[in-house]
Design an enzyme around this catalytic site. Structure first.
Site, short mmCIF file in Angstrom:
data_model
loop_
_atom_site.label_atom_id
_atom_site.label_comp_id
_atom_site.label_asym_id
_atom_site.label_seq_id
_atom_site.Cartn_x
_atom_site.Cartn_y
_atom_site.Cartn_z
N CYS A 30 0.84 -1.21 0.00
CA CYS A 30 0.00 0.00 0.00
C CYS A 30 0.87 1.26 0.00
O CYS A 30 1.58 1.52 0.98
CB CYS A 30 -0.90 -0.06 1.23
SG CYS A 30 -1.65 1.49 1.73
N CYS A 33 0.22 3.80 2.77
CA CYS A 33 0.68 3.25 4.05
C CYS A 33 2.15 3.58 4.27
O CYS A 33 2.58 3.82 5.41
CB CYS A 33 0.51 1.73 4.09
SG CYS A 33 -1.21 1.20 3.99
#
Length: 106
Positions: A30, A33
């Site tokens: 991600c 993230c």
């Protein structure tokens, strides 16, 4: 560095903590993230001894992500005395997370 939290340690680390707890639900693949990760690590160092700051890899640990309705990552949840008291979905500036902790420390 933030504490690594798993499904096996979540109950003890998060729900039974006597300190405020910040949990970053993330995954290695991600992109956003990876933007939140360093912020969470900084907060972990700054609040050492005052709050518990940890990360849950949702690919490896899905039980509590599902229990708390984490559908998008990154999602940062804030707990106090075992209760969910805050949620931030997506990338946010550091002060959003620190203000959530500070409000529980006062």
């Amino acid at each position: 560095m933030a504490l690594e939290i798993t499904d096996a340690t979540f109950d003890e680390t998060v729900l039974k903590s006597d300190k405020p707890v910040v949990v970053d639900f993330w995954a290695a693949w991600c992109g956003p993230c990876r933007m939140v990760g360093p912020i969470i690590d900084q907060i972990s160092e700054e609040y050492e001894g005052k709050a518990v700051v940890g990360k849950v890899d949702v690919d490896a640990n899905q039980e509590f992500a599902a229990k708390y309705g984490v559908r998008n990552i990154p999602t940062v949840l804030v707990f106090n005395k075992g209760e969910l008291v805050g949620r931030q979905v997506g990338v946010a500036p550091k002060n959003v997370y620190t203000e959530a902790i500070d409000s529980l420390l006062n």
